[in-house]
Design an enzyme around this catalytic site. Sequence first.
Site, PDB file in Angstrom:
ATOM      1  N   LYS A 254       3.433 -15.753  -0.203  1.00  0.00           N
ATOM      2  CA  LYS A 254       3.956 -16.092  -1.523  1.00  0.00           C
ATOM      3  C   LYS A 254       5.482 -16.209  -1.392  1.00  0.00           C
ATOM      4  O   LYS A 254       6.258 -15.609  -2.147  1.00  0.00           O
ATOM      5  CB  LYS A 254       3.537 -14.991  -2.528  1.00  0.00           C
ATOM      6  CG  LYS A 254       3.859 -15.289  -3.969  1.00  0.00           C
ATOM      7  CD  LYS A 254       2.978 -16.343  -4.600  1.00  0.00           C
ATOM      8  CE  LYS A 254       3.382 -16.598  -6.041  1.00  0.00           C
ATOM      9  NZ  LYS A 254       2.814 -17.834  -6.604  1.00  0.00           N
TER      10      LYS A 254
ATOM     11  N   ASP B  83      -6.601  -8.226   1.654  1.00  0.00           N
ATOM     12  CA  ASP B  83      -7.657  -7.392   1.071  1.00  0.00           C
ATOM     13  C   ASP B  83      -8.399  -8.181  -0.010  1.00  0.00           C
ATOM     14  O   ASP B  83      -9.634  -8.221  -0.059  1.00  0.00           O
ATOM     15  CB  ASP B  83      -7.010  -6.133   0.476  1.00  0.00           C
ATOM     16  CG  ASP B  83      -8.020  -5.050   0.185  1.00  0.00           C
ATOM     17  OD1 ASP B  83      -9.160  -5.145   0.661  1.00  0.00           O
ATOM     18  OD2 ASP B  83      -7.665  -4.090  -0.529  1.00  0.00           O
TER      19      ASP B  83
ATOM     20  N   TYR C  53       0.837  -1.204   0.000  1.00  0.00           N
ATOM     21  CA  TYR C  53       0.000   0.000   0.000  1.00  0.00           C
ATOM     22  C   TYR C  53       0.872   1.254   0.000  1.00  0.00           C
ATOM     23  O   TYR C  53       1.283   1.764   1.037  1.00  0.00           O
ATOM     24  CB  TYR C  53      -1.010  -0.065   1.155  1.00  0.00           C
ATOM     25  CG  TYR C  53      -2.103  -1.025   0.769  1.00  0.00           C
ATOM     26  CD1 TYR C  53      -1.834  -2.394   0.703  1.00  0.00           C
ATOM     27  CD2 TYR C  53      -3.339  -0.577   0.346  1.00  0.00           C
ATOM     28  CE1 TYR C  53      -2.792  -3.285   0.252  1.00  0.00           C
ATOM     29  CE2 TYR C  53      -4.297  -1.460  -0.099  1.00  0.00           C
ATOM     30  CZ  TYR C  53      -4.020  -2.812  -0.147  1.00  0.00           C
ATOM     31  OH  TYR C  53      -4.950  -3.695  -0.605  1.00  0.00           O
TER      32      TYR C  53
END
Length: 362
Positions: free
Chosen positions: A183, A240, A130
Amino acid sequence: MHILVLPGDGIGPEITAATVKVLQAVSDRFSLGLKLAEDVVGHESLRRYGTTVRPDLLDQARAADGIILGPAATFDFKDEAKGEINPSKFFRKSLDLFANIRPSRTYEGFPGRIGRFDLVVVRENTEGFYADRNMELGNGEILVTPDVAVSLRRITRQCCERIARAGFELAMRRRRHVTLVHKANVLKIGDGMFLDECRKVAAEFPDVTIDDVLVDAMMAHVVRNPQRFDVIVTTNMFGDILSDLTAELSGSLGLGGSLNAGVGYAMAQASHGSAPDIAGKNIANPFSLILSASLLLAWQGRREGKPEFEAAASAIEAAVEAAIAAHEVTSDIGGRLGTREAATALANRLGGSSRANRHQHA
Ligand code: NAD
């Protein structure tokens, strides 16, 4: 309990009015003494004050016991220098609301698309990809040449540790299982650090079992077998995206309640956006923000040791469950009621005669 109420854009004012109605009903029934102070953010604030979030709102937020923030049209807000600030980022960053708690569950009467489940996405809320909040100064997105963009992702041991702790503490109040979603096969350093820190915290919670799943495979696993999951701890953007999926799998994005929690502050905010495609039509599902407000009441109850707040939160969730079973809901989950009518029906279920103290600031 003093709550700052900021309706926001699009469907925000409609679902916020619905939430206020329900809060007034539980305040009365459980003698919570809620005091709701309403102000403006988003387009309305930009029109009136030249900024989407006035700086003095931060003082009001700090003085209050909690915030209810409606969705904002964040895609419209491009230039902070012109007062176009994302209200969500403003409060999450300024108040260090690092844990975004997003429960998703199916309900009797609307069993969802893939069988019953009950899980919570615990999403890191202050860094990651973000770009508007992961730098102390400036922005984590850089236009290197007109044709080259770089978006930085920040991961810190401290933020990984504290989100992991929030997840394990929550798991201790639930079914004691945590799944780490990452990941680390590609983002070996950042997600490697995330996994390290989560596993260190896990060692302090021997009663909680853990596993981990790669984020891409997670999209399949959560659709195939959501019953497998209890608490899911993950980084900002993965959380999110995943939580929109789990909300929709539970029936609708309009059931996606969420709480942004820090050390001394918390903010109720639905998982979804301002839904301009259905704004002003009295069809938005208000349960997302109502369930978010219920998470805020439960948080206040735990923080202050006030069981009546936790009882009010449980009553809201039970009333939502009963309303869904009785089809007293909006069309996204199979009902025929409008936003206002669904809120009135829910408030009537909860009893009370609307004596919460509400005043307008702006
Ligand atoms: P959205 O989440 O607003 O809507 C996605 C879909 O879900 C739409 O079809 C919408 O009608 C539906 N939906 C959302 N909430 C619903 C509800 N309560 N009841 C029934 N249906 C509902 O996503 P979007 O359309 O991509 O984004 C719209 C705006 O919201 C953009 O400006 C985006 O940047 C912003 N946004 C804000 C927040 C926030 O303020 N927290 C979060 C996400 C997106």
